[in-house]
Design an enzyme around this catalytic site. Sequence first.
Site: not given
Ligand code: SIN
Length: 303
Positions: A21, A73, A131, A166, A193-194, A266
Amino acid sequence: MVDTKVFLSGIELSNPIIPASGTFGFGAEFERFYDLNILGSISLKGTTAQPRFGNPTPRIAECPSGMLNSVGLQNPGVLEVCETELPRLKEVYIKPVVANISGFSIEEYVECALAMDSQEQVGIIEVNISCPNVHGGGMSFGVSPKAAAEVTRAVKDVCSKPVYIKLSPNVSNIAEIALACEKAGADGISLINTLLAMRIDLKTKKPLLANVMGGLSGPAIFPVALRMVYEVYKAVSIPIIGMGGVSSAEDVIEMMLAGASAVQVGAANLKNPFACKEIIETLPAAMEKYGIDSLSEIIGGAH
Ligand code: SIN
């Protein structure tokens, strides 16, 4: 002939490769590069109830072996995704997709989940509680087992389709959060996620990202992601979609040995739009090289 087929909650994927995503738009944008139907599935850009413009720029920064994003987002809102993006994707992609949803309250997660659950092409609802780029929602649900369980329960209550949660790597015990989600009814876990990170611009001597911090992705985080998939596999018995810095067929095999049933790719898509295609094409040779006949048989094999 090797067998690349895998299953997620009863859904058959011809191979485990899913663009992650936020790195593949709503899918149709990539149609000009190759036939998308070679992909196992597609995880759509994170969707919220209302349209969002996202964070101020700059919101991307490069790093050695990775990148930072603080997109925030950005998306056109769930109504537009259901009315425009999904029909557009349906014209070029025939398989079930993963609908990634986000929110700032449990009610917003529920609203998005309800809308996505009614879409024929949606196979899995992926609930993003991780996020790092927004305040008052996103990751704040993913750093507490109690809050993670509450979102899971609320979304599960309104969905007929499998719900995957997630998770954020920005916690001290990711297995504990995964377990809380499983106990609350999650059908699967997506991770990671990150990683929360930042850079400073030496010319201005100020943070490079307008939002100050962002999420680190790319090959730099692969060993962290692998460790967390390994830990979560030990803690839960529901399927895991592994992700974080995956950029080769060998990385996919490692992720699956750690415990992933499928693998999202990703940041690699942002550097090379053909990344997923190349991984899918090189996967059979990599499997042969390491004596693997069937991918589904190696899941968790490193344990
Ligand atoms: C974002 O849109 O900031 C990235 C989405 C995420 O890290 O979940």
